[in-house]
Write an enzyme that holds these catalytic residues in place. Structure first.
Site, PDB file in Angstrom:
ATOM      1  N   ASP A   1       0.756  -1.081  -0.011  1.00 40.90           N
ATOM      2  CA  ASP A   1      -0.385   0.065   0.169  1.00 40.90           C
ATOM      3  C   ASP A   1       0.789   1.187   0.029  1.00 40.90           C
ATOM      4  O   ASP A   1       1.812   1.193   0.600  1.00 40.90           O
ATOM      5  CB  ASP A   1      -1.108  -0.209   1.191  1.00 40.90           C
ATOM      6  CG  ASP A   1      -1.975   0.788   1.014  1.00 40.90           C
ATOM      7  OD1 ASP A   1      -1.857   0.811  -0.266  1.00 40.90           O
ATOM      8  OD2 ASP A   1      -2.724   1.615   1.978  1.00 40.90           O
TER       9      ASP A   1
ATOM     10  N   ASN B   1     -10.845  -2.962  -4.857  1.00 40.50           N
ATOM     11  CA  ASN B   1     -10.195  -1.569  -5.589  1.00 40.50           C
ATOM     12  C   ASN B   1     -11.028  -1.303  -6.539  1.00 40.50           C
ATOM     13  O   ASN B   1     -10.687  -0.845  -7.109  1.00 40.50           O
ATOM     14  CB  ASN B   1      -8.991  -2.502  -5.755  1.00 40.50           C
ATOM     15  CG  ASN B   1      -7.531  -2.204  -4.235  1.00 40.50           C
ATOM     16  OD1 ASN B   1      -6.972  -2.857  -4.338  1.00 40.50           O
ATOM     17  ND2 ASN B   1      -7.909  -0.870  -3.957  1.00 40.50           N
TER      18      ASN B   1
HETATM   19  C1  IPE Z   1      -5.342  -2.363   0.672  1.00 46.32           C
HETATM   20  O1  IPE Z   1      -4.580  -0.700   0.122  1.00 46.32           O
HETATM   21  C2  IPE Z   1      -5.532  -3.887  -0.816  1.00 46.32           C
HETATM   22  C3  IPE Z   1      -4.460  -3.568  -1.190  1.00 46.32           C
HETATM   23  C4  IPE Z   1      -3.645  -2.600  -1.365  1.00 46.32           C
HETATM   24  C5  IPE Z   1      -3.730  -4.427  -2.636  1.00 46.32           C
HETATM   25  P1  IPE Z   1      -6.697   0.159  -0.237  1.00 46.32           P
HETATM   26  O2  IPE Z   1      -5.516   1.130  -0.193  1.00 46.32           O
HETATM   27  O3  IPE Z   1      -7.138  -0.037  -0.952  1.00 46.32           O
HETATM   28  O4  IPE Z   1      -6.557   0.166   1.339  1.00 46.32           O
HETATM   29  P2  IPE Z   1      -7.809   1.010   2.104  1.00 46.32           P
HETATM   30  O5  IPE Z   1      -8.703   1.228   1.068  1.00 46.32           O
HETATM   31  O6  IPE Z   1      -6.866   2.078   2.431  1.00 46.32           O
HETATM   32  O7  IPE Z   1      -8.424   0.250   3.228  1.00 46.32           O
HETATM   33  C1  IPE Z   2      -1.590   0.113  -3.252  1.00 47.44           C
HETATM   34  O1  IPE Z   2      -1.359   1.745  -3.319  1.00 47.44           O
HETATM   35  C2  IPE Z   2      -1.533  -0.795  -4.154  1.00 47.44           C
HETATM   36  C3  IPE Z   2      -4.108  -0.939  -4.879  1.00 47.44           C
HETATM   37  C4  IPE Z   2      -4.382  -0.623  -3.926  1.00 47.44           C
HETATM   38  C5  IPE Z   2      -3.849  -1.070  -5.886  1.00 47.44           C
HETATM   39  P1  IPE Z   2      -2.469   2.665  -3.523  1.00 47.44           P
HETATM   40  O2  IPE Z   2      -3.216   2.799  -4.612  1.00 47.44           O
HETATM   41  O3  IPE Z   2      -4.187   2.132  -2.558  1.00 47.44           O
HETATM   42  O4  IPE Z   2      -1.903   4.011  -2.368  1.00 47.44           O
HETATM   43  P2  IPE Z   2      -2.420   4.632  -1.924  1.00 47.44           P
HETATM   44  O5  IPE Z   2      -2.980   4.146  -0.505  1.00 47.44           O
HETATM   45  O6  IPE Z   2      -3.430   5.832  -3.004  1.00 47.44           O
HETATM   46  O7  IPE Z   2      -1.207   5.998  -1.487  1.00 47.44           O
HETATM   47 MG    MG Z   3      -3.581   2.493  -0.600  1.00 48.75          MG
END
Ligand code: IPE
Ligand code: IPE
Ligand code: MG
Length: 240
Positions: free
Chosen positions: A21, A69
């Site tokens: 993340d 997602n």
């Molecule tokens: C969790 O991260 C999912 C992945 C890293 C694939 P998210 O960015 O989707 O989670 P939230 O929305 O912060 O809980």
């Molecule tokens: C994790 O990074 C990747 C996925 C969830 C696909 P994020 O895209 O959630 O990155 P932040 O949390 O917005 O920084």
């Molecule tokens: Mg994220």
């Protein structure tokens, strides 16, 4: 300099799971599109997967795309899926060299037919290798449990089991993670302090290490730090 885990010969966990993340925030900080963050995150994954292999970690489970997602823009989702395709093509090309076994946790049927084909090919062609990467794609812990419940219900309907046959071990066999030991260590970079629907069943006694670093910045030294923190924990499993 602090010696790395490999120099220290500290035993490594058999199974490490990572919530990858912070890609979006990494990109935002640099004034770049979110897709650039995902590309940098994919590089981090390559580095960490290699490092885990050199450390002797047997299973690495990574959260790459959750069932939630899909709420993101078409543009962002399309970019992530393209990156995945590129990565899987490379992984299939370098399979002999890397000798990593691929497994996918999640409902792949929502992915494009091309991507599904790549996942199946990667999975089939690597099935005899030892070190295993479990790629969580369109994965949700609740979705996984619902599917397991449906699977068992169907087997009861078909006369293979009676309801009272259900045990923890039997239920675990219906999960994507069947045959994979539970992760000892789950790492979440990005500063968020939540599981976001990751490995709900398997994490019952996992040690969580939350880290204030964005995934694209995460390197082998951060994995060393997480493992060192894991070794400082006193795991009791409910005992006194
Ligand atoms: C969790 O991260 C999912 C992945 C890293 C694939 P998210 O960015 O989707 O989670 P939230 O929305 O912060 O809980
Ligand atoms: C994790 O990074 C990747 C996925 C969830 C696909 P994020 O895209 O959630 O990155 P932040 O949390 O917005 O920084
Ligand atoms: Mg994220």
């Amino acid at each position: 300099m602090t010696p790395s885990v490999s120099e220290n010969k500290m035993p490594v966990p058999c199974h490490i799971a990572i919530i990858m993340d912070g890609n979006g925030r990494w990109a935002k900080k640099r004034g770049l599109p979110r897709s650039a963050g995902h590309a940098a995150g994919a590089e981090s994954f390559r580095k960490i997967a290699n490092y885990c292999r050199t450390l002797g970690v047997k299973y690495l489970t990574v959260y790459a795309f959750s069932t939630e997602n899909w709420k993101r823009s078409q543009e962002e989702i399309g970019g992530i899926m393209r990156l995945l395709g590129t990565y899987l093509n490379e992984a299939i090309r370098d399979m002999e060299k890397n000798r990593v076994r691929f497994r996918f946790f999640g409902d792949l049927t929502r992915l494009s037919p091309q991507l599904q084909k790549l996942c199946i090919e990667a999975q089939n062609r690597s099935k005899d290798y030892d070190v295993q990467v479990n790629f969580c794609l369109n994965y949700g812990g609740r979705d996984e449990l619902v599917r397991a419940a449906r699977g068992f219900a169907q087997d009861v309907k078909d006369g293979r089991y009676a309801p009272e046959d259900l045990t923890e071990d039997l239920l675990a066999g219906y999960l994507y993670s069947a045959d994979v030991p539970d992760p000892e260590l789950i790492i979440r970079p990005s500063g968020e302090l939540r599981t976001s629907n990751f490995l709900l069943w398997q994490s019952a006694y996992s040690e969580y290490v939350f880290m204030d670093i964005l995934w694209p910045d995460f390197g082998p030294e951060d994995l060393d730090r997480a493992i060192a923190e894991y070794h400082r924990r006193n795991r009791r499993f409910g005992g006194a």
